[in-house]
Design a protein around this motif. Structure first.
Motif, PDB file in Angstrom:
ATOM      1  N   VAL A   1     -10.374  -2.273  -0.353  1.00  0.00           N
ATOM      2  CA  VAL A   1      -9.626  -3.445  -0.797  1.00  0.00           C
ATOM      3  C   VAL A   1      -9.428  -3.394  -2.313  1.00  0.00           C
ATOM      4  CG1 VAL A   1      -9.737  -5.952  -1.056  1.00  0.00           C
ATOM      5  CG2 VAL A   1     -10.257  -4.901   1.143  1.00  0.00           C
TER       6      VAL A   1
ATOM      7  N   LEU B   1       0.209  -9.959   2.647  1.00  0.00           N
ATOM      8  CA  LEU B   1      -0.164 -11.365   2.450  1.00  0.00           C
ATOM      9  C   LEU B   1      -0.371 -11.677   0.970  1.00  0.00           C
ATOM     10  CD1 LEU B   1      -2.600 -11.926   5.467  1.00  0.00           C
ATOM     11  CD2 LEU B   1      -0.221 -12.677   5.210  1.00  0.00           C
ATOM     12  N   LEU B   2      -1.005 -10.745   0.264  1.00  0.00           N
ATOM     13  CA  LEU B   2      -1.216 -10.947  -1.171  1.00  0.00           C
ATOM     14  C   LEU B   2       0.112 -10.968  -1.913  1.00  0.00           C
ATOM     15  CD1 LEU B   2      -4.340  -8.764  -1.909  1.00  0.00           C
ATOM     16  CD2 LEU B   2      -4.128 -11.232  -2.148  1.00  0.00           C
TER      17      LEU B   2
ATOM     18  N   ILE C   1     -15.094 -10.224   0.181  1.00  0.00           N
ATOM     19  CA  ILE C   1     -15.294  -9.451   1.401  1.00  0.00           C
ATOM     20  C   ILE C   1     -16.737  -8.962   1.518  1.00  0.00           C
ATOM     21  CG2 ILE C   1     -14.721  -7.209   2.447  1.00  0.00           C
ATOM     22  CD1 ILE C   1     -11.771  -7.961   1.635  1.00  0.00           C
TER      23      ILE C   1
ATOM     24  N   PHE D   1     -11.378 -10.299  -4.587  1.00  0.00           N
ATOM     25  CA  PHE D   1     -11.276 -10.057  -3.146  1.00  0.00           C
ATOM     26  C   PHE D   1     -12.374  -9.150  -2.635  1.00  0.00           C
ATOM     27  CE2 PHE D   1      -7.900 -11.787  -0.553  1.00  0.00           C
ATOM     28  CZ  PHE D   1      -7.304 -12.621  -1.489  1.00  0.00           C
TER      29      PHE D   1
ATOM     30  N   TYR E   1     -15.326  -0.931   3.023  1.00  0.00           N
ATOM     31  CA  TYR E   1     -14.142  -1.763   3.203  1.00  0.00           C
ATOM     32  C   TYR E   1     -13.818  -2.489   1.896  1.00  0.00           C
ATOM     33  CZ  TYR E   1     -10.615  -4.542   5.531  1.00  0.00           C
ATOM     34  OH  TYR E   1      -9.413  -5.102   5.890  1.00  0.00           O
TER      35      TYR E   1
ATOM     36  N   SER F   1       0.839  -1.203   0.000  1.00  0.00           N
ATOM     37  CA  SER F   1       0.000   0.000   0.000  1.00  0.00           C
ATOM     38  C   SER F   1       0.868   1.245   0.000  1.00  0.00           C
ATOM     39  CB  SER F   1      -0.880   0.028   1.245  1.00  0.00           C
ATOM     40  OG  SER F   1      -1.916  -0.871   1.110  1.00  0.00           O
TER      41      SER F   1
ATOM     42  N   LEU G   1      -3.102  -7.111   4.524  1.00  0.00           N
ATOM     43  CA  LEU G   1      -3.673  -7.824   3.388  1.00  0.00           C
ATOM     44  C   LEU G   1      -2.751  -7.690   2.176  1.00  0.00           C
ATOM     45  CD1 LEU G   1      -6.087  -9.367   2.120  1.00  0.00           C
ATOM     46  CD2 LEU G   1      -7.016  -7.153   1.465  1.00  0.00           C
TER      47      LEU G   1
ATOM     48  N   SER H   1      -5.032  -3.544   8.830  1.00  0.00           N
ATOM     49  CA  SER H   1      -5.525  -4.748   8.160  1.00  0.00           C
ATOM     50  C   SER H   1      -5.324  -4.642   6.650  1.00  0.00           C
ATOM     51  CB  SER H   1      -6.997  -4.989   8.488  1.00  0.00           C
ATOM     52  OG  SER H   1      -7.810  -4.039   7.829  1.00  0.00           O
ATOM     53  N   LEU H   2      -5.469  -3.425   6.111  1.00  0.00           N
ATOM     54  CA  LEU H   2      -5.287  -3.244   4.668  1.00  0.00           C
ATOM     55  C   LEU H   2      -3.826  -3.448   4.273  1.00  0.00           C
ATOM     56  CD1 LEU H   2      -7.620  -0.187   4.309  1.00  0.00           C
ATOM     57  CD2 LEU H   2      -7.918  -2.344   3.105  1.00  0.00           C
ATOM     58  N   TYR H   3      -2.928  -2.882   5.090  1.00  0.00           N
ATOM     59  CA  TYR H   3      -1.503  -3.052   4.796  1.00  0.00           C
ATOM     60  C   TYR H   3      -1.110  -4.525   4.901  1.00  0.00           C
ATOM     61  CZ  TYR H   3      -0.395   1.880   4.437  1.00  0.00           C
ATOM     62  OH  TYR H   3      -0.320   3.175   4.008  1.00  0.00           O
TER      63      TYR H   3
END
Lengths: 674, 82
Positions: free
Chosen positions: A621, A472-473, A664, A660, A617, A439, A469, A465-467
């Motif tokens: 994403v 993880l991606l 979500i 995604f 949200y 991000s 995610l 959580s966004l960072y």
């Protein structure tokens, strides 16, 4: 009087940049080395009436052409011939630093040694005798704290006096022992006889480079027309040396320099109470611990985001006030002139609304860069690379690739460029492919707008959580790419873990300002243009109501919106925002602002009417994942040399983003978050 | 008699060893060499978990080296000191 050209050379982490900042202050220019992606810093200033040009060379451990940094440094020293080269030496790590010193002395004359961090060394029980080093090396040796302005100006005075009286003398000739010297002489003779010349290298230095198997120099010199004799002879000598020294024959000369450095240290350095465990060691026991290292890393990143919000808040409010005040006086001013009404709308809705909505995030961006720069200067990023190495290894990369990924938090473009420091092509390509999932700060305005509108209570957590995610991606995509494209290829980490150091405020401020400036520049160019285009599209065809469904922009949006409907934001404004967001992700926010003709403050109210927390949200994403911005796509093309790779990645991320956001939104509905 | 050689990755924490050979490509060899990891030099193992990279003390600095690379740095019996 002529400008005095002074170069700074030294190991990474030796305090080179600190000295550069202390000497130049704000008078520095940051650019790139011609044709390279490595940063070039120069500073022009007056010192006691003398014009000085200071060049900060890349940090290197030696002078070979095996890495781009070393190549640049070597080229500069040989071909640009600085009047004086300051070799900065870290007192806490004297022997390793002196290895480079011998390399530098072998290449050029007019070298001055500056011993930095002497105080720190004394605290560690390392006592250095500069006079003894001076007598061993035959060049001036000074002790000076790179952070201390007075000490540095004292040092500069000495340098200027030195440059005035000293004539250029020849560079240091090291004796490599009978066996090697015999062959060096032979090569040197052939070079002289066959009149082989390469840049400004002396025959002696060239023969040293050739026997060391220096990659680039060997290649270029041996391809010269008159080098056939040299090539033959060199093959013979190398075969002979291999017999005597084994396969490591090309590092024998380096070994000699290590030996010389050790010799100087033995005579000039005393150690007292060496067995004490340093604070750095104790801290490392925790921060690089196998089990708690990663949780601590995540916690630190979380705190950085939380602070990004908390500290920026008052400044954001202030800028909002300024923007709305500016909008008001402009509209009053326009009303008082004879200008047509559409000009007023273009200026207040299009330009001030669009650019203003993005510029309010300036404090967040400054604070985030400031904090990351503190972490970097403290020495934490190297630890982060270490603890992430094992995980990165699973996707076929090593911990060093993690640093470009962290830089990706700032901006994907320089992050992709920084992959050039990676040692092999596969590492580079794979790292480039996963950087867009980090991000960047351009996505931050979108997050902040939506988080501020819907998740006030949990803002740090949602942002985190966004960072996460994104990370993880990046990892899972890396796994996927490895599986399909880079089977069985591995590479390894080699990274110095510098001692922890207290970051300096001025260093962090200068660094933050450099990055922040780029954001302001972007707001003034790309985002400004995008805002104007959005405004025109909102007003065409002529006579249509501003930013209505019937306008050009409304029609584009309506065409795309059905695709987004399953994701919870199937209205045309969101579609348009995402389309224009490809220009630069901040434009997602400025497009909303331009369409609604509001600045950031009221924007929150508008999006409240359009999104639910869940669809908000999902939208964030989508913004995180879908298509990298135009600048990133073109950088990927330049760095990989392939449009195919860049466009495939765009298609991949678009699909992944859609999937995604769908998971979500639909998943959230099922769980009752609607 | 053939000498017994160990991999650097098998050296326990706290042990000082003398390097016998570094087996790798030119780029990596020169990088390690300029950092002080080459034949005949003594290094100290600072951190060696059973997996992941290791940390060496080389001269006065710490150096992280990936496990796979550490497996290609060899220490023979004569280089094993307390």
């Amino acid at each position: 009087m002529r400008t005095l050209k002074i170069a700074l050379a030294g190991n990474p982490n030796c305090g080179k940049t600190t000295l550069f900042n202390t000497l130049t202050g704000a008078n520095q220019h940051v650019g790139n080395w011609p044709g390279k992606t490595i940063e070039q810093k120069t500073g022009n200033f007056n010192f006691n009436g003398r014009k000085i040009e200071l060049i900060d060379l890349p940090g290197t451990y030696s002078l070979t052409s095996f890495s781009e940094e070393e190549q640049i440094t070597m080229d500069f020293l040989i071909n640009e011939k600085p009047d004086i080269t300051i070799n900065i030496v870290d007192a806490t790590n004297l022997e390793r630093n002196l290895f480079l010193t011998f390399e530098v002395l072998e290449h050029i004359s007019s070298v001055v040694i500056l011993i930095n961090m002497d105080k720190l060394a004394k605290e560690k029980g390392i006592i250095i005798n500069p006079k003894s080093i001076e007598s061993k090396l035959g060049v001036p040796v000074n002790v000076c704290d790179a952070k201390n302005k007075d000490e540095c100006s004292g040092f500069m005075k000495k340098m200027i006096a030195y440059s005035a009286k000293k004539k250029r003398e020849s560079n240091l000739k090291l004796n490599y022992g009978d066996e090697l010297e015999e062959h060096l002489l032979k090569v040197e003779e052939i070079i002289k006889n066959d009149k082989i010349s390469f840049q400004n290298y002396t025959p002696r230095l060239l023969s040293v480079k050739l026997l060391q198997n220096d990659k680039l120099i060997s290649k270029e010199v041996l391809n010269l027309d008159n080098a056939s004799n040299l090539k033959r002879e060199l093959e013979k000598i190398k075969r002979h040396l291999r017999k005597i020294f084994g396969n490591d024959y090309d590092t024998v000369m380096s070994d000699k320099k290590h030996g010389l450095a050790a010799g100087v240290v033995k005579e000039s350095l005393k150690r007292i109470n060496i067995n004490r465990e340093s604070r750095s060691d104790r801290l490392d026991k925790v921060l690089t611990n196998k089990y708690v290292g990663i949780p601590i890393f995540l916690l630190i990143i979380f705190i950085v985001f939380q602070m990004t919000f908390t500290f920026a808040k008052p400044f954001v409010g202030l800028i909002e006030l300024c923007v709305s005040f500016f909008a008001k006086i402009t509209s009053v001013w326009i009303a008082s002139t004879q200008l047509p009404a559409w000009v007023g709308s273009l200026i207040s809705d299009g330009i001030i609304g669009g650019v203003g909505s993005v510029i309010v995030f300036l404090p967040n961006i400054f604070i985030m860069f400031f904090l990351i720069s503190l972490l970097e200067d403290f020495g934490y990023l190297a630890r982060a690379a270490f603890i992430m190495d094992e995980l990165m290894h699973k996707i076929g990369l090593h911990g060093k690739s993690f640093i470009p990924l962290i830089l990706g938090f700032g901006c994907n473009v320089p992050a992709i460029m920084s992959t050039r420091s990676l040692d092999n092509k596969k590492d580079k390509l794979l790292t480039i492919l996963i950087i867009p999932f980090m991000s960047c700060s351009a996505r931050l305005p979108v997050y902040i707008l939506f988080v501020g509108a819907f998740f006030i209570k949990y803002q740090g957590l949602i942002l985190f959580s966004l960072y996460l995610l994104g990370i993880l991606l990046a990892i899972s995509s890396g796994l996927l790419f490895k599986k399909f494209f880079f089977k069985n290829e591995t590479s390894d980490l080699i990274l110095e873990i510098p001692p922890y150091r207290l970051p300096t405020l001025s260093g962090a401020v200068i660094h933050t300002w450099e990055r922040g400036k780029q954001f302001i520049y972007k707001a003034g160019t790309l985002i400004l243009s995008a805002s104007i285009v959005v405004w025109f599209f909102s007003n065409l065809p002529l006579g249509v109501a501003y930013a209505s469904e019937d306008s050009l922009i409304g029609q584009i949006g309506k065409f795309v919106a059905p695709i987004l409907a399953p994701l919870g934001f199937g209205f045309w404004q969101a579609a348009v925002a995402l389309i224009f967001g490809v220009v630069a992700k901040e434009v997602v926010v400025s497009t909303f602002a331009t369409i609604y003709g509001v600045s950031e403050g009221n924007l929150t109210g508008v999006i409240h009417g359009m999104f639910t927390p869940l669809s908000a949200y999902a939208f964030m994403v989508m913004t995180l994942i879908y298509i990298p911005c135009v600048a990133t796509i073109t950088t990927i093309k330049t760095e990989t040399g392939s449009w195919m790779i860049a466009l495939m990645l765009a298609a991949y991320t678009l699909t992944l983003g859609w999937v995604f956001a769908l998971i979500i939104y639909r998943g959230g509905l099922l769980l009752g978050f609607g | 008699m053939k000498e017994i050689c160990l991999k650097l990755s098998d050296i326990p924490e706290g042990k000082k060893v003398k390097i016998d050979s570094v087996v790798c490509g030119d780029n990596v060899k020169h990088r390690l060499c300029s950092l002080g990891v080459l034949k005949g030099k003594t290094v100290e193992m600072i951190k060696n978990d059973s997996s992941g990279p290791i940390i060496l003390k080389v001269l006065d600095s710490k150096l992280a080296v990936g496990r796979e690379q550490a497996k290609n740095i060899f220490i023979c019996k004569s280089g094993l000191k307390k």
